[in-house]
Design a protein around this motif. Sequence first.
Motif: not given
Length: 216
Positions: A143-144, A173-174, A176-179
């Motif tokens: 979860d971001a 991936v988590g 990275h997806d959160a920036g």
Amino acid sequence: DLDETLLDRSTSLRAFLTDQYQRYEKALGEVPYPIWEAKFIELDARGHVHKSVVYPQILSIFGGNPSLADALHEDYRLGCSTHARPFDRMAETLSSLRERDIALGLITNGETEFQTRHIHALGLDRIMDVILISEAEGLRKPDAAIFHRALNRLKIAPQRAIFIGDNPAVDIVGAHDAGLKTAWLSAGQTWPDHLPPNPGPQIDGLSQVLDLLPFK
């Protein structure tokens, strides 16, 4: 990340299991230790299966005393951290980052009490600026929101942070997806085909984080 990133969970778990087997051997069934350990590791699935499930299963498989499952689980819950082992050069690596004025944060999924014991056993409570444990936060990686919460406490923008972890989906991936930038501690794993490509560098040991400096 904590497990299999800072904490050598596999080595720590085997050390605990050796001790537990010696203390409870007569109630575990007719099974030599190497076979019992191998089956436990298989059922544990790198920590993804709760021990409240693992112990009844392994006792059933080897004909152990089923009434002992809760006691074995409690023994694990209270005693596993006494066998906690860091990865090589963990303290040295974190100290080197601290000397470079790099803020340090830890995000780990897991139960608060259990993970806190391991964090204290490795002395991470004395070096980390922030520590987030999923149960206490009410959030879990990937979860971001849990990554952003850590960054807010550190007062650092996502693009100025790098997350190091061993789990491709949850950690890399988590994050990275959160920036965040990422570095994947592969530990002999192969990147899963079903995931997007690894978005950052791959490292084989924790101390290689120092080779990534400065984090650009």
